[in-house]
Design a protein around this motif. Sequence first.
Motif, PDB file in Angstrom:
ATOM      1  N   ASN A  89      15.542  20.934 -14.539  1.00  0.00           N
ATOM      2  CA  ASN A  89      16.843  20.788 -13.866  1.00  0.00           C
ATOM      3  C   ASN A  89      17.073  21.858 -12.800  1.00  0.00           C
ATOM      4  N   GLN A  90      16.000  22.332 -12.185  1.00  0.00           N
ATOM      5  CA  GLN A  90      16.126  23.363 -11.154  1.00  0.00           C
ATOM      6  C   GLN A  90      16.112  22.785  -9.743  1.00  0.00           C
ATOM      7  N   HIS A  91      16.067  21.479  -9.627  1.00  0.00           N
ATOM      8  CA  HIS A  91      15.967  20.847  -8.306  1.00  0.00           C
ATOM      9  C   HIS A  91      17.330  20.354  -7.834  1.00  0.00           C
ATOM     10  N   VAL A  92      17.410  20.106  -6.532  1.00  0.00           N
ATOM     11  CA  VAL A  92      18.588  19.499  -5.917  1.00  0.00           C
ATOM     12  C   VAL A  92      18.116  18.237  -5.203  1.00  0.00           C
ATOM     13  N   GLY A  93      18.519  17.078  -5.698  1.00  0.00           N
ATOM     14  CA  GLY A  93      18.121  15.824  -5.075  1.00  0.00           C
ATOM     15  C   GLY A  93      16.893  15.236  -5.735  1.00  0.00           C
ATOM     16  N   LYS A  94      16.023  14.652  -4.908  1.00  0.00           N
ATOM     17  CA  LYS A  94      14.927  13.828  -5.405  1.00  0.00           C
ATOM     18  C   LYS A  94      13.592  14.557  -5.394  1.00  0.00           C
ATOM     19  N   LEU A  95      12.719  14.145  -6.303  1.00  0.00           N
ATOM     20  CA  LEU A  95      11.325  14.537  -6.327  1.00  0.00           C
ATOM     21  C   LEU A  95      10.484  13.314  -5.978  1.00  0.00           C
ATOM     22  N   VAL A  96       9.451  13.531  -5.181  1.00  0.00           N
ATOM     23  CA  VAL A  96       8.665  12.417  -4.650  1.00  0.00           C
ATOM     24  C   VAL A  96       7.186  12.726  -4.805  1.00  0.00           C
ATOM     25  N   LEU A  97       6.392  11.682  -5.048  1.00  0.00           N
ATOM     26  CA  LEU A  97       4.932  11.778  -5.093  1.00  0.00           C
ATOM     27  C   LEU A  97       4.352  11.222  -3.802  1.00  0.00           C
ATOM     28  N   ALA A  98       3.455  11.973  -3.179  1.00  0.00           N
ATOM     29  CA  ALA A  98       2.757  11.497  -1.980  1.00  0.00           C
ATOM     30  C   ALA A  98       1.444  10.849  -2.414  1.00  0.00           C
ATOM     31  N   VAL A  99       1.184   9.662  -1.915  1.00  0.00           N
ATOM     32  CA  VAL A  99       0.005   8.886  -2.313  1.00  0.00           C
ATOM     33  C   VAL A  99      -0.976   8.863  -1.144  1.00  0.00           C
ATOM     34  N   GLY A 100      -2.210   9.244  -1.411  1.00  0.00           N
ATOM     35  CA  GLY A 100      -3.232   9.189  -0.373  1.00  0.00           C
ATOM     36  C   GLY A 100      -3.259  10.439   0.485  1.00  0.00           C
ATOM     37  N   ALA A 142      10.294  -2.573 -11.106  1.00  0.00           N
ATOM     38  CA  ALA A 142      10.514  -2.452 -12.549  1.00  0.00           C
ATOM     39  C   ALA A 142       9.457  -1.559 -13.184  1.00  0.00           C
ATOM     40  N   GLY A 143       8.463  -1.170 -12.397  1.00  0.00           N
ATOM     41  CA  GLY A 143       7.384  -0.299 -12.841  1.00  0.00           C
ATOM     42  C   GLY A 143       6.230  -0.389 -11.868  1.00  0.00           C
ATOM     43  N   GLY A 144       5.312   0.586 -11.939  1.00  0.00           N
ATOM     44  CA  GLY A 144       4.095   0.502 -11.142  1.00  0.00           C
ATOM     45  C   GLY A 144       4.046   1.376  -9.918  1.00  0.00           C
ATOM     46  N   GLY A 145       5.034   2.249  -9.719  1.00  0.00           N
ATOM     47  CA  GLY A 145       5.097   3.030  -8.492  1.00  0.00           C
ATOM     48  C   GLY A 145       4.123   4.184  -8.402  1.00  0.00           C
ATOM     49  N   TYR A 146       3.677   4.721  -9.541  1.00  0.00           N
ATOM     50  CA  TYR A 146       2.758   5.865  -9.518  1.00  0.00           C
ATOM     51  C   TYR A 146       1.331   5.351  -9.322  1.00  0.00           C
ATOM     52  N   ALA A 147       1.051   4.808  -8.161  1.00  0.00           N
ATOM     53  CA  ALA A 147      -0.248   4.178  -7.920  1.00  0.00           C
ATOM     54  C   ALA A 147      -0.470   4.025  -6.421  1.00  0.00           C
ATOM     55  N   GLU A 148      -1.669   3.562  -6.064  1.00  0.00           N
ATOM     56  CA  GLU A 148      -1.989   3.347  -4.656  1.00  0.00           C
ATOM     57  C   GLU A 148      -1.474   2.006  -4.149  1.00  0.00           C
ATOM     58  N   ALA A 174       0.877  -1.165   0.000  1.00  0.00           N
ATOM     59  CA  ALA A 174       0.000   0.000   0.000  1.00  0.00           C
ATOM     60  C   ALA A 174       0.920   1.222   0.000  1.00  0.00           C
ATOM     61  N   ILE A 175       1.012   1.866  -1.137  1.00  0.00           N
ATOM     62  CA  ILE A 175       2.025   2.896  -1.351  1.00  0.00           C
ATOM     63  C   ILE A 175       1.647   4.183  -0.630  1.00  0.00           C
ATOM     64  N   GLN A 176       2.619   4.763   0.057  1.00  0.00           N
ATOM     65  CA  GLN A 176       2.443   6.076   0.660  1.00  0.00           C
ATOM     66  C   GLN A 176       3.266   7.152  -0.037  1.00  0.00           C
ATOM     67  N   ALA A 177       4.339   6.753  -0.696  1.00  0.00           N
ATOM     68  CA  ALA A 177       5.170   7.704  -1.433  1.00  0.00           C
ATOM     69  C   ALA A 177       5.897   6.967  -2.550  1.00  0.00           C
ATOM     70  N   ALA A 178       6.137   7.683  -3.650  1.00  0.00           N
ATOM     71  CA  ALA A 178       6.824   7.097  -4.810  1.00  0.00           C
ATOM     72  C   ALA A 178       7.852   8.078  -5.335  1.00  0.00           C
ATOM     73  N   GLY A 179       9.051   7.591  -5.614  1.00  0.00           N
ATOM     74  CA  GLY A 179      10.093   8.437  -6.171  1.00  0.00           C
ATOM     75  C   GLY A 179       9.874   8.699  -7.647  1.00  0.00           C
ATOM     76  N   VAL A 180      10.315   9.866  -8.095  1.00  0.00           N
ATOM     77  CA  VAL A 180      10.276  10.251  -9.507  1.00  0.00           C
ATOM     78  C   VAL A 180      11.716  10.242 -10.013  1.00  0.00           C
ATOM     79  N   ASN A 181      11.940   9.584 -11.148  1.00  0.00           N
ATOM     80  CA  ASN A 181      13.293   9.416 -11.666  1.00  0.00           C
ATOM     81  C   ASN A 181      13.353   9.725 -13.155  1.00  0.00           C
TER      82      ASN A 181
END
Length: 332
Positions: free
Chosen positions: A321-332, A96-102, A39-46
Amino acid sequence: MAESRSMTAIAVSQPGKPEVLVPARRPVPDPAPGEIRIAIQAAGVNRPDVLQRLGKYNPPPGVTDIPGLEVAGTIDALGEGVEGWQVGDPVCALLAGGGYAEFCVVPAAQCLPIPAGLSMAEAAALPETFFTVWSNVFERGALQPGEALLVHGGTSGIGTTAIQLAAAFGARVFATARGSEKCGACVRLGAERAIDYAEEDFVAVVKEATGGAGVNVVLDIVGGDYVARSIDALAVEGRYVCIGFVRGATANVNFFPVMTKRLVLTGSTLRARPVAYKQALAEQLKARVWPLIAQGKVRPVVHEVFPLDKAADAHRLMESNQHVGKLVLAVG
């Protein structure tokens, strides 16, 4: 039953700009033997997610077309034969895929406990970059304590991870970035010297800093004209490791210094590698890196957290390219 349940996911409606990332309803996946459902609570963006959105990096056969290569959450269900985990355990995982989801399913072998003191957003920023850096800097690049590493793209998710890990394991670290703010971030993370590539020649800087010898390992996410220059920056018996090519996948290379300096030119991708290989990486990380994270000596750098339905905004920021480090999606 799980078969009747649906979830919100982010689909790629067609190859194109960030706005093609749209919410969609998808069936909740069931774990196969050896898998767990999270049950995903956060997903990294790459960066590979961006390439997939553009139609340039399709998922491996049999893998969902939902983007997303890393998540953090809690275990929702166990597949047959899974041991060592329980429903409700907090976990982060390489996908290998599927992180942008609940929900997602993943081989249990690719899961790791969340280090003490990390939020779900921070934990979701770990797997893709830490697996990649360990595989390419410490395995393929064979970086040793006392050696020198040059990291291109020092403020990327890969770069911020590589700087910290290399420094933590006793290497000298140099990094390229653009502008004083990003260069300062590299130094704060452990780089001995950050090189503003818009103002300085990284080859000249690292050669001067190493007494003319050059660096032992280059980790390159840039490609293009950086390949030949990185070869110039390498010391005798140096290792050049390519894991990306934002400036292009082709380069003109003079192989005379490759021969005379006995260089190794290599590179890799991770997504399609076998589960057994990813399991071996997970075991190495758990034994050697997770304690450093728990001690606060190494930390994921999270630039911004977006709601899941704002994945397009996260992609726009990544491409700027204006960020430093990681971008993350919050789920729920």
